[in-house]
Scaffold this motif. Sequence first.
Motif, PDB file in Angstrom:
ATOM      1  N   TYR A 240       0.840  -1.196   0.000  1.00  0.00           N
ATOM      2  CA  TYR A 240       0.000   0.000   0.000  1.00  0.00           C
ATOM      3  C   TYR A 240       0.880   1.253   0.000  1.00  0.00           C
ATOM      4  O   TYR A 240       1.836   1.359   0.777  1.00  0.00           O
ATOM      5  CB  TYR A 240      -0.919   0.005   1.222  1.00  0.00           C
ATOM      6  N   VAL A 241       0.575   2.197  -0.891  1.00  0.00           N
ATOM      7  CA  VAL A 241       1.293   3.473  -0.957  1.00  0.00           C
ATOM      8  C   VAL A 241       0.302   4.586  -0.650  1.00  0.00           C
ATOM      9  O   VAL A 241      -0.688   4.759  -1.366  1.00  0.00           O
ATOM     10  CB  VAL A 241       1.928   3.689  -2.347  1.00  0.00           C
ATOM     11  N   ALA A 242       0.563   5.327   0.417  1.00  0.00           N
ATOM     12  CA  ALA A 242      -0.348   6.389   0.808  1.00  0.00           C
ATOM     13  C   ALA A 242      -0.311   7.517  -0.217  1.00  0.00           C
ATOM     14  O   ALA A 242       0.762   7.947  -0.652  1.00  0.00           O
ATOM     15  CB  ALA A 242       0.027   6.921   2.189  1.00  0.00           C
ATOM     16  N   PRO A 243      -1.457   8.020  -0.640  1.00  0.00           N
ATOM     17  CA  PRO A 243      -1.478   9.112  -1.630  1.00  0.00           C
ATOM     18  C   PRO A 243      -1.009  10.426  -1.011  1.00  0.00           C
ATOM     19  O   PRO A 243      -1.122  10.634   0.197  1.00  0.00           O
ATOM     20  CB  PRO A 243      -2.953   9.186  -2.026  1.00  0.00           C
ATOM     21  N   LYS A 244      -0.493  11.312  -1.876  1.00  0.00           N
ATOM     22  CA  LYS A 244      -0.061  12.628  -1.436  1.00  0.00           C
ATOM     23  C   LYS A 244      -1.022  13.677  -1.986  1.00  0.00           C
ATOM     24  O   LYS A 244      -1.624  13.501  -3.039  1.00  0.00           O
ATOM     25  CB  LYS A 244       1.357  12.924  -1.926  1.00  0.00           C
ATOM     26  N   ASP A 245      -1.151  14.787  -1.223  1.00  0.00           N
ATOM     27  CA  ASP A 245      -1.989  15.867  -1.733  1.00  0.00           C
ATOM     28  C   ASP A 245      -1.144  16.779  -2.626  1.00  0.00           C
ATOM     29  O   ASP A 245       0.026  16.512  -2.903  1.00  0.00           O
ATOM     30  CB  ASP A 245      -2.641  16.641  -0.583  1.00  0.00           C
ATOM     31  N   GLU A 246      -1.761  17.891  -3.069  1.00  0.00           N
ATOM     32  CA  GLU A 246      -1.075  18.769  -4.006  1.00  0.00           C
ATOM     33  C   GLU A 246       0.150  19.456  -3.396  1.00  0.00           C
ATOM     34  O   GLU A 246       1.034  19.934  -4.124  1.00  0.00           O
ATOM     35  CB  GLU A 246      -2.052  19.828  -4.545  1.00  0.00           C
ATOM     36  N   ASP A 247       0.201  19.509  -2.058  1.00  0.00           N
ATOM     37  CA  ASP A 247       1.342  20.142  -1.398  1.00  0.00           C
ATOM     38  C   ASP A 247       2.405  19.134  -0.974  1.00  0.00           C
ATOM     39  O   ASP A 247       3.375  19.495  -0.307  1.00  0.00           O
ATOM     40  CB  ASP A 247       0.872  20.925  -0.173  1.00  0.00           C
ATOM     41  N   GLY A 248       2.212  17.866  -1.318  1.00  0.00           N
ATOM     42  CA  GLY A 248       3.208  16.854  -0.990  1.00  0.00           C
ATOM     43  C   GLY A 248       3.064  16.243   0.384  1.00  0.00           C
ATOM     44  O   GLY A 248       3.964  15.530   0.841  1.00  0.00           O
ATOM     45  N   TYR A 249       1.946  16.498   1.058  1.00  0.00           N
ATOM     46  CA  TYR A 249       1.727  15.929   2.389  1.00  0.00           C
ATOM     47  C   TYR A 249       1.156  14.528   2.258  1.00  0.00           C
ATOM     48  O   TYR A 249       0.240  14.280   1.481  1.00  0.00           O
ATOM     49  CB  TYR A 249       0.775  16.811   3.204  1.00  0.00           C
ATOM     50  N   SER A 250       1.696  13.585   3.039  1.00  0.00           N
ATOM     51  CA  SER A 250       1.264  12.191   2.937  1.00  0.00           C
ATOM     52  C   SER A 250       1.603  11.430   4.204  1.00  0.00           C
ATOM     53  O   SER A 250       2.640  11.675   4.839  1.00  0.00           O
ATOM     54  CB  SER A 250       1.953  11.508   1.745  1.00  0.00           C
ATOM     55  N   LEU A 251       0.721  10.482   4.574  1.00  0.00           N
ATOM     56  CA  LEU A 251       1.017   9.594   5.698  1.00  0.00           C
ATOM     57  C   LEU A 251       2.238   8.736   5.416  1.00  0.00           C
ATOM     58  O   LEU A 251       2.877   8.238   6.342  1.00  0.00           O
ATOM     59  CB  LEU A 251      -0.191   8.691   5.995  1.00  0.00           C
ATOM     60  N   GLY A 252       2.553   8.564   4.141  1.00  0.00           N
ATOM     61  CA  GLY A 252       3.729   7.779   3.788  1.00  0.00           C
ATOM     62  C   GLY A 252       5.024   8.425   4.240  1.00  0.00           C
ATOM     63  O   GLY A 252       6.078   7.778   4.256  1.00  0.00           O
ATOM     64  N   ASN A 253       4.984   9.698   4.600  1.00  0.00           N
ATOM     65  CA  ASN A 253       6.188  10.376   5.082  1.00  0.00           C
ATOM     66  C   ASN A 253       6.465  10.106   6.559  1.00  0.00           C
ATOM     67  O   ASN A 253       7.508  10.489   7.075  1.00  0.00           O
ATOM     68  CB  ASN A 253       6.054  11.894   4.880  1.00  0.00           C
ATOM     69  N   SER A 254       5.517   9.474   7.245  1.00  0.00           N
ATOM     70  CA  SER A 254       5.685   9.235   8.673  1.00  0.00           C
ATOM     71  C   SER A 254       6.681   8.105   8.926  1.00  0.00           C
ATOM     72  O   SER A 254       7.022   7.346   8.016  1.00  0.00           O
ATOM     73  CB  SER A 254       4.338   8.877   9.314  1.00  0.00           C
ATOM     74  N   ASN A 255       7.158   8.009  10.182  1.00  0.00           N
ATOM     75  CA  ASN A 255       8.068   6.931  10.559  1.00  0.00           C
ATOM     76  C   ASN A 255       7.819   6.547  12.012  1.00  0.00           C
ATOM     77  O   ASN A 255       7.150   7.275  12.747  1.00  0.00           O
ATOM     78  CB  ASN A 255       9.527   7.351  10.339  1.00  0.00           C
ATOM     79  N   PRO A 256       8.348   5.399  12.457  1.00  0.00           N
ATOM     80  CA  PRO A 256       8.060   4.913  13.808  1.00  0.00           C
ATOM     81  C   PRO A 256       8.474   5.867  14.922  1.00  0.00           C
ATOM     82  O   PRO A 256       7.907   5.821  16.016  1.00  0.00           O
ATOM     83  CB  PRO A 256       8.855   3.599  13.886  1.00  0.00           C
ATOM     84  N   PHE A 257       9.479   6.732  14.658  1.00  0.00           N
ATOM     85  CA  PHE A 257       9.924   7.650  15.713  1.00  0.00           C
ATOM     86  C   PHE A 257       8.842   8.663  16.080  1.00  0.00           C
ATOM     87  O   PHE A 257       8.903   9.278  17.149  1.00  0.00           O
ATOM     88  CB  PHE A 257      11.197   8.383  15.271  1.00  0.00           C
ATOM     89  N   MET A 258       7.864   8.838  15.214  1.00  0.00           N
ATOM     90  CA  MET A 258       6.750   9.726  15.533  1.00  0.00           C
ATOM     91  C   MET A 258       5.851   9.127  16.609  1.00  0.00           C
ATOM     92  O   MET A 258       5.009   9.812  17.167  1.00  0.00           O
ATOM     93  CB  MET A 258       5.934  10.021  14.262  1.00  0.00           C
TER      94      MET A 258
END
Length: 503
Positions: A240-258
């Motif tokens: 699964y690849v999380a979609p990004k919005d027009e500003d480049g924000y995406s859940l796919g950018n998150s990591n376990p350290f969060m």
Amino acid sequence: MSFGFLSVIPSLLAIVLAIKTKNVIFSLFCGCFAGVMLLCNGNPFLASKALIGDYFFKQVMDSYNAGNIVLILFIGGFIKLLEHGGGAQSFAKYVHKIVDTPLKAQLGCWLGGVIIFFTDLGTALLVGPVFRPLFDKLKLSREKLAWVLDSTSSPVAVLIPFIGWGVYIMGLIEAQYKLLNVNVSDYETFMEAIPFQIYTILAVLMIPLIAITKKDFTAMKEAEDAAKTRPAPEEMDENYVAPKDEDGYSLGNSNPFMLILPILIVFATLLIDLGPLGFPFTKIPGNAFRIALTTGYFMAGVLLILMICGFKVMKPDHTFNLYVKGMMGMTSVAITLLLAWTLSAMLGKLGTAKYIVEVLQSVNFTPVLIPAFIFLFGAGISFSTGSSWGTFAMLMPLAIPMGHAFNIPYGICVGAVLSGGLFGDHCSPISETTILSSMGAECELVNHVRTQLPYACINGAIAFFGFIIAGFTNSSMATVISVIALVAVVFGWNYYDRKHAAQ
């Protein structure tokens, strides 16, 4: 004025309505209103005025209750960020590489509940969202998750002397020692009572036992079978690849350290703030602990907001709005707790617990049976009031003098009080820990109670006979025998199920 059996009606009404309507707030409110109607001689106007002025306002003004509500609000904002910021999902996907079986998920959740020993409320609302995606991915039921959360919240907290639970219990013990004029340490008695908290120990140990043996039964087995037919959540799929919005924000950018770093901040805040007071090796005042814990959640929330914005998971304004939305989402929890506290206080005014104790005391019993009947008294009071703490306050002045009079070790009597209070609390749908565990797992309260009740009743029945043995032997071997009995029951029930299915 004595209300007799009428004093039980508000509690019974709330319990029956909660089961029938599946609406906890409505059920609690009806129970509260029924109780205040009794106190106001059936006058609905006076009852409404008294309910608001004498109960709702007073409960909110109580410093302990107000502190809990504030703590819950900050936890709500923090948990909302964890859920929607991607940290929990990212951590769950990372952990799934190691926790790749239902057994590991159950044991991991159990261990997490044990580690978060410092708060019975935080266990459900912190551990639940972390393991909920894993349970869904591995097709374990939300009911199983709620049971694990409930069995590692107050049952673990009641074993720790240096948090709010221990401080409160030792205060009750010390008050009785002063009245009896005995030179015994409340701390030593608390520690001596730990091996005799039979129900508590069984509740904690039953989780790995069920997980390892894979021997769920009754309603929990039905829930587990149903969970196996549900599709896994899309966001937990490896491809699964999380979609990004027009500003480049995406859940796919998150990591376990969060997820990891904010939780570490909570622990660090507790150590920095309470370390000078001796934490975690000495007793800490309950109010100081709640303030430190609330501060920890606030600072963790701030850090998480910065990380979500820094990793471009969400826009800053969306992140802050999500935090506020999480706090607002806890309104129903706060209302539920307010009604539960109100009902508990009202039952005290009606003399519900006193009536139950008097009825149970009318049973003729020998001194060696006193611990077992104290356990039953506590279970009945806690189930009816939904408050284990109220049960402790009601029964400690009865149990310790009875132990003193009949030469029963204080540790056994205190263990019976605590075990009984926890047993009734586990069975009661109006208990705050039961309510929060279902919310932490996002499981319907009625389904949580329905699936947990058989397990709680088995542990309760074994604990009852364990306290009979303790009364005869004055030995902690009663707990060892009880654990062996639990293992035998679990394997015996599974054998019966297989034999019944074969027929």
